[in-house]
Design an enzyme around this catalytic site. Structure first.
Site, PDB file in Angstrom:
ATOM      1  N   ARG A  55      30.781  19.962  24.105  1.00 20.40           N
ATOM      2  CA  ARG A  55      30.448  18.857  24.301  1.00 20.40           C
ATOM      3  C   ARG A  55      28.955  19.203  22.428  1.00 20.40           C
ATOM      4  NH1 ARG A  55      27.945  15.835  27.832  1.00 20.40           N
ATOM      5  NH2 ARG A  55      29.588  16.546  29.683  1.00 20.40           N
ATOM      6  N   THR A  56      28.764  20.076  23.050  1.00 21.92           N
ATOM      7  CA  THR A  56      27.539  20.224  21.649  1.00 21.92           C
ATOM      8  C   THR A  56      28.005  20.594  20.472  1.00 21.92           C
ATOM      9  OG1 THR A  56      25.527  20.720  23.596  1.00 21.92           O
ATOM     10  CG2 THR A  56      24.818  21.316  21.695  1.00 21.92           C
ATOM     11  N   LYS A  83      33.364  41.811  19.663  1.00 22.54           N
ATOM     12  CA  LYS A  83      33.371  43.213  19.525  1.00 22.54           C
ATOM     13  C   LYS A  83      32.266  43.979  18.822  1.00 22.54           C
ATOM     14  CE  LYS A  83      37.634  42.326  17.154  1.00 22.54           C
ATOM     15  NZ  LYS A  83      38.475  41.514  15.993  1.00 22.54           N
ATOM     16  N   ARG A 105      23.823  28.579  19.470  1.00 20.53           N
ATOM     17  CA  ARG A 105      23.938  28.388  20.851  1.00 20.53           C
ATOM     18  C   ARG A 105      23.621  29.630  20.798  1.00 20.53           C
ATOM     19  NH1 ARG A 105      24.404  25.084  24.705  1.00 20.53           N
ATOM     20  NH2 ARG A 105      23.389  23.223  24.101  1.00 20.53           N
ATOM     21  N   HIS A 133      15.345  23.137  23.090  1.00 20.78           N
ATOM     22  CA  HIS A 133      17.025  22.478  22.938  1.00 20.78           C
ATOM     23  C   HIS A 133      16.195  21.312  21.822  1.00 20.78           C
ATOM     24  CE1 HIS A 133      21.175  21.282  22.275  1.00 20.78           C
ATOM     25  NE2 HIS A 133      21.665  20.936  23.319  1.00 20.78           N
TER      26      HIS A 133
END
Lengths: 304, 440
Positions: A55-56, A83, A105, A133
């Site tokens: 959603r974000t 990796k 994020r 946030h």
């Protein structure tokens, strides 16, 4: 305007108000047939998501695309990140590709602050660990203002797992800046030691707070907290801190119910309350796009 | 062996005199003293201290030679004014057998830059489950007397009791890393206002204090010696004060960084400031300084913890805890503890401050006694092994990470200007540092 948006504390009152006012203008775009502005044409926005958050990420992607920016989704899975590439090397790679803004994020608190040292472009914190946030706080403030008219003097209860909540941290800072009066409501185990220095009040008793608020914001309780002695059981938590139908009935008539999502229906919020007219949950999602458009526009729009 | 005469040196800040070193020993201390064929070292106005002794150094060898080796760490020690360092056991393999402690001991002897005294692990593999062969390490060529699981706490109270009791047989001491692990799961920094704000999991002061309280009572019960590593909180100081007043045989160390830096530095999220135990508050710093001045905290120990660039240039929660200390310890102690009047010669110390003798006691003599290093920690005087260092109290040095002798660069003091410069260090009569430069 600021270079990066790492914390809600980066925004003073006039800047925060400018973001909200700009978001109001951006919202008109969503009502048009052609939902696109040419503002950020030729600019590159990278979505760098180390945690799954459809959603974000989607919200930022839609926001950037409506401003005509090129959007690159650089998800941790299936890329060099999985990796074992370091954040710094990833940052230098994005830098070399000419990213004008990086939306990050990350599960580690402070990762956006580290990134900001390694890239020239703007860094937008889209949620870092248990820290902040800020765009969520901006969209929440926007939602409150559009529903209730003003933020000055607004009484806001934020209820739930404050200790681990980046939404709560950003909201407390931003709402205090904008003149609202915040009360955190939580079992003592889910409040951080040191919360006394925050610009807000604290209560352990939801029922004592509910009759006297304009906004009640319910926080998600993560599954992994349920078996770690923060509270005896999910059932007891729901009884003491859940917004059930009876509690919602005792809210002032005009009061709104917010939730940043995703919800645990029946845990912190009853389904009837989540689906009621006072709930703003779907609106918050729509407002998220407008607010993120405003943030990207203000961070990038001024630069040539 | 060659002879040296150090001219114009001020032993512990006293009046200028000349110090003659012959065959590894201080031969004479008197104005105008000399010896035939002696090399003259201009020490005019420099303060002579007994060579510093560090009870808590991570040399990383064997196992993490990319971060530090016995040789590179010894060189950093010599440049910092140290003539002896106690090497912590958390290497790979762990120093939990006679074989590993002898290896570290021999590497130190071969490097020849400082006496390297290995510390043995308390438990096999630092796992906290069963005692390592403490007696075998004590009887080895390394003659281990300090045992520590540093990096980990000996958290099992029964095992800690047994360890304290067992090492009495060879006058050993357990150096405890005081951290109740159940209270610090996932901890990233001091638990307080800053951790709340930064969203980093807190390391509460009580996790240290609870273990110290338990262990001083255990030491009293079994009549054993106990040493507490890197004391970091005001509450720990109060418990130690109580224990010492009660006659319990406990000693304690504080690190230079806990005397100067605070948790507010985490605001940058730069892991160069991540350390275990974490940086605490201004109030803790003040309490630690006062405790070091009044002797409740006995010594300064560096907890020199080299880490590679990749282990520090990352997200805070992923970074390894620890900071360099050997080359900056004395300047930090002079900055935080020495009466400012003494830095430029003359003056009386003020309250909660040390004079040069107090610095020597806490950085050389007392740590040497705790570690049982007979040849170290003795003020320069005729007949004493020539382990000493010369410090320019008037110098001010800006710390530059690039000029550090360690293999690693993780100094939290980069860019800070600190008082005092180590000009020369002598180990058993041979210069390891001259004119601020390592001699090998």
């Amino acid at each position: 305007m600021i270079t990066h948006l790492l914390s809600a504390a980066d925004l003073d009152r006039s800047t925060a108000t400018l973001v909200l006012d700009t978001a109001t203008e951006m919202a008109t775009v969503a009502g048009r047939e052609v939902k696109k502005l040419p503002t950020l044409r030729g600019r590159t926005v990278v979505n760098l998501f180390y945690e799954d958050s459809t959603r974000t990420r989607t919200s930022f992607e839609v926001a950037a695309k409506r401003l005509s920016a090129d959007v690159i989704n650089f998800s941790a899975k299936g890329s060099s990140v999985s990796k074992g590439e370091s954040l710094k090397d990833t940052a230098l790679t994005l830098q070399a590709m000419g990213a004008d803004a990086v939306v990050i994020r990350h599960s580690a608190s402070g990762a956006p602050h580290r990134l900001a040292r390694w890239v020239d472009g703007s860094v937008v914190n889209a949620g870092d660990g248990t820290h902040e946030h800020p765009t969520q706080a901006l969209l929440d403030a926007y939602t409150m203002r559009s529903r209730l008219g003003t933020l000055e003097g607004l009484r806001v209860a934020i209820v739930g797992d404050v200790l681990h909540s980046r939404v709560a941290r950003s909201n407390v800072l931003l709402l205090a800046t904008l003149g609202a009066k915040v009360t955190l409501v939580s079992p003592p185990t889910l409040l951080p030691v040191g919360v006394g220095a925050w610009p807000c009040a604290v209560s352990y008793d939801l029922d004592a707070v509910l009759g006297d608020v304009d906004v009640v914001m319910m926080l998600r309780v993560q599954r992994e907290r349920m078996n770690d002695s923060y509270f005896p059981s999910a059932r007891e938590y729901a009884r003491r801190y859940g917004l059930d139908v009876a509690r919602a009935a005792r809210l002032p008539e005009h009061a709104i119910v917010m939730h940043p999502g995703p919800m645990n229906r029946g845990m912190e919020i009853a389904p009837e309350v989540a689906d009621s007219a006072r709930a703003t949950i779907v609106e918050q999602v729509a407002n998220g796009v407008s607010v993120r458009m405003a943030v990207l526009y203000l961070l990038l729009g001024g630069k040539s | 062996m060659s002879s040296f005469v150090l001219t114009g040196a001020r032993i512990l800040g006293a009046a200028k005199t000349d110090i003659v070193i012959t065959d590894g020993v201080v031969a004479e201390v008197a104005p105008g003293a000399s010896a035939p064929g002696a090399t003259r070292i201009d020490a005019d106005g420099l303060v002579a201290l007994p060579g510093l002794v560090d009870l808590h150094t991570h040399l990383r060898e064997p196992g993490r030679e990319d971060a530090e080796t016995v040789e590179s760490g010894s060189r950093a020690a010599a440049l910092g004014g140290y003539t002896a360092v106690c090497a912590m056991a958390n290497t790979d393999p762990v120093a939990d057998t006679a074989g590993v402690v002898e290896q570290v001991y021999r590497l130190g002897r071969d490097a020849g830059l400082a006496h390297v005294q290995p510390i043995g692990a308390v438990t096999v593999g630092l796992a906290g489950e069963r005692l390592a062969e403490l007696g075998a390490m004590a009887d080895s060529a390394a003659a281990v007397r300090i045992f520590s699981d540093d990096g980990h706490c000996v958290s099992d109270p029964r095992l800690m009791r047994r360890a304290l009791e067992y090492v009495k047989a060879f006058d050993g001491v357990i150096a405890q890393h005081a951290e109740e692990p159940r209270l610090t799961a996932g901890a990233q920094m001091h638990e307080g206002e800053w951790s709340a704000r930064l969203g980093l999991t807190g390391w509460p002061a009580v996790a240290e204090e609870a273990i110290i309280a338990r262990d001083v009572l255990l030491a009293e019960h079994v009549g054993a010696r106990l040493h507490i590593c890197h004391v970091s909180t005001a509450g720990s100081v109060e418990i130690l004060r109580w224990a010492k007043a009660r006659g319990i045989r406990v000693t304690a160390e504080v690190t230079p960084h806990h005397l100067l830096l605070t948790d507010a530095l985490a605001e940058s999220y730069d892991p160069v400031f991540k350390v275990n135990p974490p940086l605490r508050t201004d109030a803790d710093v003040a309490a630690l300084r006062a405790a070091l001045a009044d002797g409740v905290v006995d010594v300064v120990a560096t907890d020199h913890a080299p880490h590679t660039v990749e282990d520090k240039e990352c997200e805070w929660p992923y970074a390894r805890p620890g900071m360099l200390g050997l080359q900056t310890a004395l300047p930090v102690v002079l900055h935080t503890m020495l009466d400012p009047a003494l830095l430029d010669g003359g003056g009386e110390p003020g309250p909660a401050r040390l004079d040069w003798d107090g610095v020597a006691e806490r950085m050389s003599r007392r740590p040497a006694r705790i570690a049982g290093l007979a040849g170290h920690g003795r003020d320069p005087a005729p007949g004493v092994p020539a382990n000493l260092t010369l410090v320019d109290p008037a110098a001010r040095v800006t710390v530059d990470g690039g000029e550090i002798a360690s293999r690693s660069r993780n100094t939290p003091y980069a860019g800070r200007t600190l008082p005092g410069r180590v000009v020369a260090t002598f180990l058993a009569g041979a210069p390891t540092v001259l004119d601020g430069k390592a001699q090998r």
